[in-house]
Design a protein around this motif. Structure first.
Motif, PDB file in Angstrom:
ATOM      1  N   PRO A   9       0.825  -1.195   0.000  1.00 18.91           N
ATOM      2  CA  PRO A   9       0.000   0.000   0.000  1.00 18.91           C
ATOM      3  C   PRO A   9       0.869   1.258   0.000  1.00 18.91           C
ATOM      4  CG  PRO A   9      -0.739  -1.564   1.675  1.00 18.91           C
ATOM      5  CD  PRO A   9       0.558  -2.058   1.152  1.00 18.91           C
ATOM      6  N   THR A  10       0.408   2.311  -0.626  1.00 16.52           N
ATOM      7  CA  THR A  10       1.183   3.542  -0.704  1.00 16.52           C
ATOM      8  C   THR A  10       1.030   4.377   0.550  1.00 16.52           C
ATOM      9  OG1 THR A  10      -0.667   4.618  -1.850  1.00 16.52           O
ATOM     10  CG2 THR A  10       1.048   3.616  -3.217  1.00 16.52           C
ATOM     11  N   GLN A  11       0.059   4.059   1.427  1.00 14.11           N
ATOM     12  CA  GLN A  11      -0.114   4.797   2.655  1.00 14.11           C
ATOM     13  C   GLN A  11      -0.129   3.828   3.835  1.00 14.11           C
ATOM     14  OE1 GLN A  11      -3.862   6.804   2.528  1.00 14.11           O
ATOM     15  NE2 GLN A  11      -4.985   5.034   1.772  1.00 14.11           N
ATOM     16  N   ASP A  12       0.027   4.418   5.037  1.00 13.91           N
ATOM     17  CA  ASP A  12       0.050   3.606   6.243  1.00 13.91           C
ATOM     18  C   ASP A  12       1.130   2.537   6.177  1.00 13.91           C
ATOM     19  OD1 ASP A  12      -2.131   5.056   7.243  1.00 13.91           O
ATOM     20  OD2 ASP A  12      -3.553   3.712   6.249  1.00 13.91           O
ATOM     21  N   ARG A  13       2.310   2.923   5.691  1.00 17.38           N
ATOM     22  CA  ARG A  13       3.417   1.972   5.622  1.00 17.38           C
ATOM     23  C   ARG A  13       3.830   1.565   7.021  1.00 17.38           C
ATOM     24  NH1 ARG A  13       9.113   1.923   5.580  1.00 17.38           N
ATOM     25  NH2 ARG A  13       9.330   4.179   5.812  1.00 17.38           N
ATOM     26  N   LEU A  14       4.040   0.277   7.206  1.00 17.84           N
ATOM     27  CA  LEU A  14       4.471  -0.241   8.489  1.00 17.84           C
ATOM     28  C   LEU A  14       5.919   0.175   8.725  1.00 17.84           C
ATOM     29  CD1 LEU A  14       3.375  -2.094  10.788  1.00 17.84           C
ATOM     30  CD2 LEU A  14       4.522  -3.996   9.613  1.00 17.84           C
ATOM     31  N   THR A  15       6.181   0.863   9.823  1.00 20.40           N
ATOM     32  CA  THR A  15       7.530   1.358  10.111  1.00 20.40           C
ATOM     33  C   THR A  15       8.189   0.643  11.281  1.00 20.40           C
ATOM     34  OG1 THR A  15       6.611   3.113  11.509  1.00 20.40           O
ATOM     35  CG2 THR A  15       7.021   3.646   9.183  1.00 20.40           C
ATOM     36  N   ALA A  16       7.454  -0.217  11.967  1.00 21.12           N
ATOM     37  CA  ALA A  16       8.014  -0.999  13.061  1.00 21.12           C
ATOM     38  C   ALA A  16       7.192  -2.264  13.240  1.00 21.12           C
ATOM     39  CB  ALA A  16       8.038  -0.188  14.358  1.00 21.12           C
ATOM     40  N   VAL A  17       7.855  -3.324  13.664  1.00 16.63           N
ATOM     41  CA  VAL A  17       7.170  -4.576  13.967  1.00 16.63           C
ATOM     42  C   VAL A  17       6.972  -4.642  15.474  1.00 16.63           C
ATOM     43  CG1 VAL A  17       7.210  -7.086  13.782  1.00 16.63           C
ATOM     44  CG2 VAL A  17       8.279  -5.684  12.000  1.00 16.63           C
ATOM     45  N   THR A  18       5.720  -4.722  15.901  1.00 15.83           N
ATOM     46  CA  THR A  18       5.384  -4.769  17.311  1.00 15.83           C
ATOM     47  C   THR A  18       4.989  -6.185  17.715  1.00 15.83           C
ATOM     48  OG1 THR A  18       3.037  -4.304  16.969  1.00 15.83           O
ATOM     49  CG2 THR A  18       4.524  -2.396  17.119  1.00 15.83           C
ATOM     50  N   VAL A  19       4.775  -6.376  19.019  1.00  9.87           N
ATOM     51  CA  VAL A  19       4.345  -7.686  19.507  1.00  9.87           C
ATOM     52  C   VAL A  19       3.049  -8.121  18.828  1.00  9.87           C
ATOM     53  CG1 VAL A  19       3.507  -8.936  21.530  1.00  9.87           C
ATOM     54  CG2 VAL A  19       5.506  -7.476  21.732  1.00  9.87           C
ATOM     55  N   SER A  20       2.133  -7.179  18.618  1.00  2.00           N
ATOM     56  CA  SER A  20       0.834  -7.527  18.017  1.00  2.00           C
ATOM     57  C   SER A  20       0.949  -7.938  16.549  1.00  2.00           C
ATOM     58  CB  SER A  20      -0.138  -6.353  18.157  1.00  2.00           C
ATOM     59  OG  SER A  20       0.333  -5.217  17.450  1.00  2.00           O
ATOM     60  N   ASP A  21       2.063  -7.579  15.896  1.00  4.10           N
ATOM     61  CA  ASP A  21       2.260  -7.961  14.498  1.00  4.10           C
ATOM     62  C   ASP A  21       2.806  -9.381  14.347  1.00  4.10           C
ATOM     63  OD1 ASP A  21       1.556  -5.446  13.283  1.00  4.10           O
ATOM     64  OD2 ASP A  21       3.486  -4.650  13.946  1.00  4.10           O
ATOM     65  N   VAL A  22       3.395  -9.922  15.405  1.00  3.30           N
ATOM     66  CA  VAL A  22       4.131 -11.181  15.275  1.00  3.30           C
ATOM     67  C   VAL A  22       3.232 -12.369  14.907  1.00  3.30           C
ATOM     68  CG1 VAL A  22       5.665 -12.817  16.425  1.00  3.30           C
ATOM     69  CG2 VAL A  22       5.969 -10.357  16.785  1.00  3.30           C
ATOM     70  N   PRO A  23       2.030 -12.526  15.488  1.00  2.00           N
ATOM     71  CA  PRO A  23       1.192 -13.647  15.047  1.00  2.00           C
ATOM     72  C   PRO A  23       0.886 -13.609  13.539  1.00  2.00           C
ATOM     73  CG  PRO A  23       0.379 -12.774  17.117  1.00  2.00           C
ATOM     74  CD  PRO A  23       1.432 -11.814  16.634  1.00  2.00           C
ATOM     75  N   ALA A  24       0.604 -12.410  13.016  1.00  5.03           N
ATOM     76  CA  ALA A  24       0.342 -12.297  11.577  1.00  5.03           C
ATOM     77  C   ALA A  24       1.605 -12.567  10.773  1.00  5.03           C
ATOM     78  CB  ALA A  24      -0.208 -10.903  11.255  1.00  5.03           C
ATOM     79  N   LEU A  25       2.749 -12.056  11.260  1.00  5.54           N
ATOM     80  CA  LEU A  25       4.021 -12.322  10.580  1.00  5.54           C
ATOM     81  C   LEU A  25       4.285 -13.818  10.517  1.00  5.54           C
ATOM     82  CD1 LEU A  25       6.776 -11.389   9.400  1.00  5.54           C
ATOM     83  CD2 LEU A  25       7.620 -11.297  11.767  1.00  5.54           C
ATOM     84  N   ALA A  26       4.087 -14.504  11.627  1.00  7.48           N
ATOM     85  CA  ALA A  26       4.337 -15.943  11.661  1.00  7.48           C
ATOM     86  C   ALA A  26       3.398 -16.699  10.721  1.00  7.48           C
ATOM     87  CB  ALA A  26       4.188 -16.461  13.092  1.00  7.48           C
ATOM     88  N   ALA A  27       2.121 -16.334  10.738  1.00  4.68           N
ATOM     89  CA  ALA A  27       1.157 -17.000   9.852  1.00  4.68           C
ATOM     90  C   ALA A  27       1.499 -16.748   8.390  1.00  4.68           C
ATOM     91  CB  ALA A  27      -0.253 -16.512  10.159  1.00  4.68           C
ATOM     92  N   GLY A  28       1.911 -15.515   8.071  1.00  4.94           N
ATOM     93  CA  GLY A  28       2.256 -15.182   6.690  1.00  4.94           C
ATOM     94  C   GLY A  28       3.533 -15.841   6.222  1.00  4.94           C
TER      95      GLY A  28
END
Length: 368
Positions: A9-28
C-alpha cells in the motif's frame, strides 16, 4: 531490478514490527515458506518475548538506508525436522554478529531474512529486537529455498564477501568461498557435522549494493497475508485472494514418504481429493520445500512457482516436517517473483536445478 513480491500500500506503511504484528508475521511467513523455512511455533514465541522485552523493531526500506548502514542476511540452515528438537542457544546470534563485525571491520546495523519463509522469516525480527538493530523490509528469496545459492543477490550478480556459521555448542566457522555453490557445499557439510542444524549470517551489503539485489516489501507482505488469514471467516479463500493464488486440490493426506538425509528433508506426499475433488489425486515432491505438483502424470506446478499445503479449515500452512497421514488439507499455488522466472533465476532455482528433467512452464492460476 528485483521487484517487490506483492504491491505494498502507498499509505500507512508499516515502520516498526510490534508484539501484536508477530502472530500475523508468523502466519504469513509459514505460507511463504512453501513447506520449508522451519516451523514458526517456537520462533513466534521467542520473537514475541524479545519484542516485549526490548521494544518494537524498526522496519526500514532500501530507500531508508544510509552510508553508515551494513545489512547482513541471517537464517537457520539445515533440516527442519531436526530444528523441531534442537533449538538455537541464547548467545548464538550475538556470536554471529560479533564475528561478522570483525570480518567487515564495521558495525552491523540492519538484519535481513535470507528467506521470508517459515521461522527464517520470523526469527530475524526477534534477533533484531534483542540486538537493538533494524530489520529490512525485504528478503533474499521471496519464499523459502533449500540451497544457499538460490538467493536474489546471486541472480543479480552481487558477490558474497564472507559467511559465518555457528552451531548450538558454540563452534564458529568463517567461510570465504569462490561462489555461492561452493558456500552451499561447505555450509551444508558443517551443518551436517553439527547435527544438521546451524545458524548462518552472510552477504554483508551496503545501501549501495543492496539496491536492486533483494526482493523488497516481503516482511510487510507476510504480515498482510497473515492478517488476512487470521481475520477472515473463510481463511483459505482469504489467503488465496491476498496472494493472487489458486487452490489446486482439497483432500486428505493418504501417503507420506519423508526422510532426513544430507541435511535435507526429502520425500513426497500424496493427497487424495475429497468433496468436490473426490476421485482426484495429487503427489507433491519435497526437498525441505514443496517443489513439484503432479496429477495424472502431468506437472501442474513446478519450482520456482510457489506451492504450500494448508489446513483445509484454518488456512494455516503445514510445513514438510509437520505433515501427517490423514490431515485434511488444501494445496495452494501462486506465481513466483519475476526474478525467479528470468533465465538466471531458472538456472539457479528452476526444476532442473533440483534434478528434474522437465521444462519449466509458468503457473498462471488454475481452476477445478
Amino acid at each position: 531490478m528485483v521487484q517487490p513480491l506483492l504491491d505494498a500500500p502507498t499509505q500507512d506503511r508499516l515502520t516498526a514490527v510490534t508484539v501484536s504484528d508477530v502472530p500475523a508475521l508468523a502466519a504469513g511467513t509459514a505460507i511463504f515458506g512453501t513447506g520449508g523455512g522451519g516451523s514458526v511455533y517456537t520462533s513466534q514465541m521467542v520473537t514475541e518475548q524479545s519484542i516485549a522485552e526490548h521494544g518494537p523493531v524498526p522496519l526500514v526500506t532500501v530507500d531508508d538506508l544510509g552510508p553508515e548502514d551494513l545489512v547482513v542476511l541471517v537464517s537457520g540452515i539445515g533440516a527442519p525436522t531436526v530444528g523441531i528438537e534442537m533449538l538455537s542457544s541464547a548467545t548464538q546470534i550475538q556470536t554471529l554478529v560479533d564475528e561478522a563485525e570483525r570480518c567487515a571491520g564495521r558495525p552491523v546495523t540492519t538484519l535481513m531474512a535470507a528467506e521470508i519463509g517459515g521461522s527464517n522469516g520470523v526469527s530475524p525480527v526477534g534477533w533484531a529486537a534483542k540486538l537493538g538493530l533494524k530489520i529490512l523490509d525485504a528478503d533474499g528469496m521471496g519464499r523459502a529455498f533449500p540451497d544457499a545459492a538460490m538467493v536474489a543477490m546471486n541472480v543479480a550478480g552481487v558477490p558474497c564477501e564472507f559467511s559465518v556459521l555457528s552451531d548450538v555448542v558454540g563452534n564458529v566457522s568463517v567461510l570465504r568461498t569462490v561462489d555461492m555453490h561452493w558456500l552451499e557445499r561447505h555450509a551444508r557439510a558443517l551443518t551436517v557435522a553439527s547435527g544438521s542444524i546451524c545458524l548462518g549470517l552472510h552477504y554483508p551489503m551496503t545501501a549501495e549494493t543492496v539496491r536492486g539485489a533483494v526482493i523488497e516489501g516481503t516482511v510487510s507482505a507476510a504480515i498482510r497475508v497473515g492478517h488476512a488469514l487470521l481475520s477472515s471467516p473463510e481463511p483459505v479463500r482469504a489467503v488465496a485472494a491476498e496472494l493472487g493464488g489458486s487452490i489446486l486440490l482439497t483432500g486428505k493426506i493418504s501417503d507420506l514418504d519423508r526422510r532426513t538425509e544430507g541435511g535435507f528433508s526429502r520425500g513426497s506426499v500424496t493427497i487424495t481429493g475429497t468433496g468436490e475433488d473426490r476421485g482426484r489425486l495429487q503427489r507433491l515432491e519435497l526437498q525441505n520445500e514443496n517443489l513439484i505438483v503432479l496429477e495424472d502424470g502431468e506437472v501442474i506446478v513446478s519450482v520456482p512457482d510457489n506451492v504450500t499445503i494448508i489446513d483445509a479449515e484454518t488456512g494455516h500452512a503445514i510445513t514438510t516436517e509437520m505433515l501427517r497421514f490423514g490431515q485434511r488439507v488444501c494445496v495452494l499455488a501462486w506465481a513466483a517473483d519475476p526474478i525467479w522466472r528470468s533465465p538466471r533465476g531458472l538456472e539457479l532455482a528452476g526444476p532442473q536445478a533440483f534434478g528434474y528433467e522437465l521444462t519449466y512452464t509458468p503457473f498462471e492460476g488454475a481452476t477445478r
